[in-house]
Design a protein around this motif. Sequence first.
Motif, PDB file in Angstrom:
ATOM      1  N   SER A   1       8.436   0.296  -8.387  1.00 59.26           N
ATOM      2  CA  SER A   1       7.243   0.438 -10.037  1.00 59.26           C
ATOM      3  C   SER A   1       7.498  -1.238 -10.400  1.00 59.26           C
ATOM      4  CB  SER A   1       8.254   1.165 -10.679  1.00 59.26           C
ATOM      5  OG  SER A   1       7.011   0.379 -12.077  1.00 59.26           O
TER       6      SER A   1
ATOM      7  N   GLU B   1       0.616  -1.526   0.241  1.00 59.05           N
ATOM      8  CA  GLU B   1      -0.331  -0.220   0.392  1.00 59.05           C
ATOM      9  C   GLU B   1       0.448   1.605   0.304  1.00 59.05           C
ATOM     10  OE1 GLU B   1      -2.687   2.269   3.099  1.00 59.05           O
ATOM     11  OE2 GLU B   1      -3.580   0.235   2.214  1.00 59.05           O
ATOM     12  N   THR B   2       1.759   1.178   1.018  1.00 63.44           N
ATOM     13  CA  THR B   2       2.861   2.342   1.357  1.00 63.44           C
ATOM     14  C   THR B   2       3.598   2.044   0.995  1.00 63.44           C
ATOM     15  OG1 THR B   2       0.788   3.689   1.945  1.00 63.44           O
ATOM     16  CG2 THR B   2       3.265   4.676   1.995  1.00 63.44           C
TER      17      THR B   2
ATOM     18  N   ASN C   1       0.749  -0.018  -8.129  1.00 65.35           N
ATOM     19  CA  ASN C   1       0.092   1.008  -7.112  1.00 65.35           C
ATOM     20  C   ASN C   1       0.333   1.086  -6.411  1.00 65.35           C
ATOM     21  OD1 ASN C   1      -2.207   0.961 -10.107  1.00 65.35           O
ATOM     22  ND2 ASN C   1      -2.270  -1.246  -8.586  1.00 65.35           N
ATOM     23  N   CYS C   2       1.242   1.820  -5.820  1.00 66.36           N
ATOM     24  CA  CYS C   2       1.658   1.903  -4.460  1.00 66.36           C
ATOM     25  C   CYS C   2       2.003   3.704  -3.857  1.00 66.36           C
ATOM     26  CB  CYS C   2       3.646   1.016  -4.019  1.00 66.36           C
ATOM     27  SG  CYS C   2       3.642   1.358  -2.259  1.00 66.36           S
ATOM     28  N   TYR C   3       1.586   3.879  -2.751  1.00 61.93           N
ATOM     29  CA  TYR C   3       1.935   5.562  -2.354  1.00 61.93           C
ATOM     30  C   TYR C   3       3.513   5.550  -2.061  1.00 61.93           C
ATOM     31  CZ  TYR C   3      -2.726   6.143  -3.618  1.00 61.93           C
ATOM     32  OH  TYR C   3      -3.652   6.865  -3.458  1.00 61.93           O
TER      33      TYR C   3
ATOM     34  N   LYS D   1       2.119  12.607   0.751  1.00 64.65           N
ATOM     35  CA  LYS D   1       1.779  11.227  -0.474  1.00 64.65           C
ATOM     36  C   LYS D   1       1.761  11.881  -1.440  1.00 64.65           C
ATOM     37  CE  LYS D   1      -1.106   7.087   1.129  1.00 64.65           C
ATOM     38  NZ  LYS D   1      -2.621   7.238   1.501  1.00 64.65           N
ATOM     39  N   THR D   2       2.751  10.471  -2.023  1.00 67.16           N
ATOM     40  CA  THR D   2       2.854  10.457  -3.870  1.00 67.16           C
ATOM     41  C   THR D   2       2.710   8.705  -3.834  1.00 67.16           C
ATOM     42  OG1 THR D   2       3.204  11.709  -5.954  1.00 67.16           O
ATOM     43  CG2 THR D   2       4.910  10.538  -4.342  1.00 67.16           C
ATOM     44  N   THR D   3       2.034   9.009  -4.881  1.00 72.77           N
ATOM     45  CA  THR D   3       1.994   7.829  -6.026  1.00 72.77           C
ATOM     46  C   THR D   3       3.835   7.553  -6.665  1.00 72.77           C
ATOM     47  OG1 THR D   3       1.300   8.477  -8.514  1.00 72.77           O
ATOM     48  CG2 THR D   3      -0.067   8.143  -6.895  1.00 72.77           C
ATOM     49  N   ILE D   4       3.964   5.977  -6.890  1.00 65.24           N
ATOM     50  CA  ILE D   4       5.225   5.349  -7.618  1.00 65.24           C
ATOM     51  C   ILE D   4       5.172   5.855  -8.807  1.00 65.24           C
ATOM     52  CG2 ILE D   4       4.281   3.096  -7.815  1.00 65.24           C
ATOM     53  CD1 ILE D   4       7.648   4.770  -7.226  1.00 65.24           C
ATOM     54  N   SER D   5       4.125   5.616  -9.861  1.00 66.01           N
ATOM     55  CA  SER D   5       4.054   6.656 -11.126  1.00 66.01           C
ATOM     56  C   SER D   5       4.278   8.184 -11.098  1.00 66.01           C
ATOM     57  CB  SER D   5       3.326   5.921 -11.592  1.00 66.01           C
ATOM     58  OG  SER D   5       1.504   6.459 -10.950  1.00 66.01           O
ATOM     59  N   GLU D   6       3.878   8.652 -10.516  1.00 67.46           N
ATOM     60  CA  GLU D   6       4.550  10.287 -10.374  1.00 67.46           C
ATOM     61  C   GLU D   6       5.900  10.768  -9.559  1.00 67.46           C
ATOM     62  OE1 GLU D   6       0.612  12.813  -8.810  1.00 67.46           O
ATOM     63  OE2 GLU D   6       1.239  11.125  -6.920  1.00 67.46           O
TER      64      GLU D   6
END
Length: 102
Positions: A70, A39-40, A75-77, A88-93
């Motif tokens: 990734s 999740e995070t 879908n991890c934060y 808090k950001t997403t790994i895709s960012e």
Amino acid sequence: MSGEIVSAVHVEAYVGRVTVCAEAIAIGSALSDGHEGFETIVAVRHPHSDEQNQDLTVVSPCGMCRELISDYAPNCYVLLQIDGKIVKTTISELIPYKYSRV
């Protein structure tokens, strides 16, 4: 994962390339224990005992850890510290335009 916290330590080596980040060890440990999905993720720097500033600091994952996160948790934060605030950001960012497996 179902709310379980997986902890790991950064293993520093004299030769930098041999160093293993805590994120990689935590992911490997979780996978070895049969866990899937994260999740995070947050990395925290603990100061050495001889450092004057003993504050814990949230640190950004390095490029290799971003790739690993990734790959295993798309879908991890990720928690970061930006201008003294936890974000808090997403790994895709953090790793946009990730290559895709074909």
